[in-house]
Motif scaffolding. Structure first.
Motif, PDB file in Angstrom:
ATOM      1  N   SER A 125       3.776  -5.135  -7.909  1.00  0.00           N
ATOM      2  CA  SER A 125       2.553  -4.714  -8.592  1.00  0.00           C
ATOM      3  C   SER A 125       1.403  -4.549  -7.610  1.00  0.00           C
ATOM      4  O   SER A 125       0.634  -3.580  -7.690  1.00  0.00           O
ATOM      5  CB  SER A 125       2.177  -5.733  -9.677  1.00  0.00           C
ATOM      6  N   MET A 126       1.274  -5.483  -6.662  1.00  0.00           N
ATOM      7  CA  MET A 126       0.212  -5.380  -5.672  1.00  0.00           C
ATOM      8  C   MET A 126       0.415  -4.180  -4.767  1.00  0.00           C
ATOM      9  O   MET A 126      -0.542  -3.476  -4.407  1.00  0.00           O
ATOM     10  CB  MET A 126       0.165  -6.657  -4.839  1.00  0.00           C
ATOM     11  N   GLY A 127       1.677  -3.908  -4.393  1.00  0.00           N
ATOM     12  CA  GLY A 127       1.952  -2.737  -3.570  1.00  0.00           C
ATOM     13  C   GLY A 127       1.601  -1.445  -4.283  1.00  0.00           C
ATOM     14  O   GLY A 127       0.995  -0.534  -3.699  1.00  0.00           O
ATOM     15  N   LEU A 128       1.969  -1.362  -5.569  1.00  0.00           N
ATOM     16  CA  LEU A 128       1.631  -0.173  -6.358  1.00  0.00           C
ATOM     17  C   LEU A 128       0.121  -0.027  -6.517  1.00  0.00           C
ATOM     18  O   LEU A 128      -0.418   1.091  -6.455  1.00  0.00           O
ATOM     19  CB  LEU A 128       2.307  -0.258  -7.731  1.00  0.00           C
ATOM     20  N   ALA A 129      -0.552  -1.161  -6.692  1.00  0.00           N
ATOM     21  CA  ALA A 129      -2.009  -1.122  -6.829  1.00  0.00           C
ATOM     22  C   ALA A 129      -2.674  -0.608  -5.549  1.00  0.00           C
ATOM     23  O   ALA A 129      -3.580   0.228  -5.607  1.00  0.00           O
ATOM     24  CB  ALA A 129      -2.538  -2.516  -7.182  1.00  0.00           C
ATOM     25  N   TRP A 130      -2.215  -1.085  -4.388  1.00  0.00           N
ATOM     26  CA  TRP A 130      -2.797  -0.639  -3.119  1.00  0.00           C
ATOM     27  C   TRP A 130      -2.519   0.837  -2.866  1.00  0.00           C
ATOM     28  O   TRP A 130      -3.385   1.566  -2.359  1.00  0.00           O
ATOM     29  CB  TRP A 130      -2.272  -1.489  -1.964  1.00  0.00           C
ATOM     30  N   ILE A 131      -1.331   1.306  -3.216  1.00  0.00           N
ATOM     31  CA  ILE A 131      -1.024   2.735  -3.076  1.00  0.00           C
ATOM     32  C   ILE A 131      -1.957   3.567  -3.958  1.00  0.00           C
ATOM     33  O   ILE A 131      -2.471   4.614  -3.539  1.00  0.00           O
ATOM     34  CB  ILE A 131       0.453   2.999  -3.437  1.00  0.00           C
ATOM     35  N   THR A 132      -2.188   3.080  -5.168  1.00  0.00           N
ATOM     36  CA  THR A 132      -3.099   3.785  -6.076  1.00  0.00           C
ATOM     37  C   THR A 132      -4.514   3.815  -5.520  1.00  0.00           C
ATOM     38  O   THR A 132      -5.190   4.857  -5.549  1.00  0.00           O
ATOM     39  CB  THR A 132      -3.103   3.096  -7.451  1.00  0.00           C
ATOM     40  N   TYR A 133      -4.970   2.672  -4.991  1.00  0.00           N
ATOM     41  CA  TYR A 133      -6.315   2.626  -4.399  1.00  0.00           C
ATOM     42  C   TYR A 133      -6.443   3.575  -3.215  1.00  0.00           C
ATOM     43  O   TYR A 133      -7.482   4.235  -3.039  1.00  0.00           O
ATOM     44  CB  TYR A 133      -6.642   1.203  -3.949  1.00  0.00           C
ATOM     45  N   ILE A 134      -5.404   3.673  -2.403  1.00  0.00           N
ATOM     46  CA  ILE A 134      -5.443   4.560  -1.239  1.00  0.00           C
ATOM     47  C   ILE A 134      -5.550   6.012  -1.678  1.00  0.00           C
ATOM     48  O   ILE A 134      -6.341   6.801  -1.125  1.00  0.00           O
ATOM     49  CB  ILE A 134      -4.201   4.335  -0.356  1.00  0.00           C
TER      50      ILE A 134
END
Length: 267
Positions: free
Chosen positions: A10-19
């Motif tokens: 979930s954190m990885g997906l969140a960071w990809i979305t933020y990028i």
């Protein structure tokens, strides 16, 4: 799959979305400091493009038009939105349900359809009456129509959260309508009205599509100016500088609006 794996995914997906969301904004900001004649950031940083943007008469005129459009339409939309919200609060549930479709329609309608519809409407009115020639007044009217639902819904949600006994208490103390407005509604609704104003101000400041279809030859806003400049010259450091100023202004206004809307939450 254990809980830690789900958390890391979930954190990885969140960071990809933020990028993907904020990476382009960061690049625009960085490339607004590129030296003239250099390719990329290797040549160092400069503020020459911000100086050039501020010194340009056409850019200053576009900024002034954007500020007049955003402030004028936001003031009108906030006032009319408050009246609409009060009307929705006073009618029956059945009438409110029917009216809600009209309130939500400008929000869900695509901007290009809204802009074309406004352009055709203003053209027909101008053709037969000579009024509403394309320019700043038509842009303000068009912006009010799509901003109005946002302010109305914000104020309506606050009115729904109010204790109805407060108004009864005002009348029990022999308060008239104006006294209820001054001593009850205005103190309670002021943070909501300010937050709604800042919200629609930002929406108007960033709008391109509706402004493009309702603007006259002399009514150039910053989004329209950027669109035309990119079409002619492509993306230049000066364009990045103007866009950076617009983005930073929008972020500041949005944060202020968020803070004001938090004040509307019941304690």
């Amino acid at each position: 799959m254990n809980r830690s794996t789900v958390y890391r995914s979930s954190m990885g997906l969140a960071w990809i979305t933020y990028i993907f969301l904020y990476g382009p904004l960061v690049l625009v900001f960085l490339y607004s400091f590129v030296h003239s004649g250099t390719d990329g950031l290797s040549g160092g940083f400069t503020t020459q493009w911000y100086t050039a943007a501020i010194g340009s008469a056409s850019i200053r005129s576009a900024f002034l038009t954007s500020l007049l459009l955003a402030s004028g339409s936001a003031i009108i939309a906030t006032g009319l939105g408050a009246l609409l919200a009060y009307g929705l609060q006073r009618v029956t549930e059945k009438a409110r349900s029917r009216a809600s479709y009209l309130v939500y329609l400008p929000i869900i309608m695509p901007s290009i359809i809204f802009g074309i519809s406004d352009m055709i409407f203003f053209h027909v009115i101008n053709r037969y009456t000579g009024l509403l020639q394309a320019g700043l007044p038509t842009m303000i009217i068009a912006h009010v129509t799509f901003e109005l639902p946002y302010t109305a819904l914000l104020v309506y949600s606050k009115l729904r959260a109010m204790d109805p006994e407060l108004l009864h208490a005002v009348h029990d103390l022999y308060g008239n309508t104006w006294q209820a407005l001054r001593y009850l509604f205005l103190p309670i609704l002021t943070p909501t009205l300010i937050g709604g104003f800042l919200l629609v101000f930002t929406l108007s400041l960033d709008d391109l599509v509706i402004s493009f279809f309702t603007a006259g030859p002399a009514s150039v806003t910053i989004p329209i100016y950027l669109y035309g400049a990119i079409a002619k010259k492509g993306v230049t450091p000066e364009i990045n500088a103007i866009a950076s100023i617009l983005v930073l202004a929008s972020i500041a206004i949005s944060l202020a609006g968020t803070i004001m809307r938090r004040e509307t939450k019941p304690s």
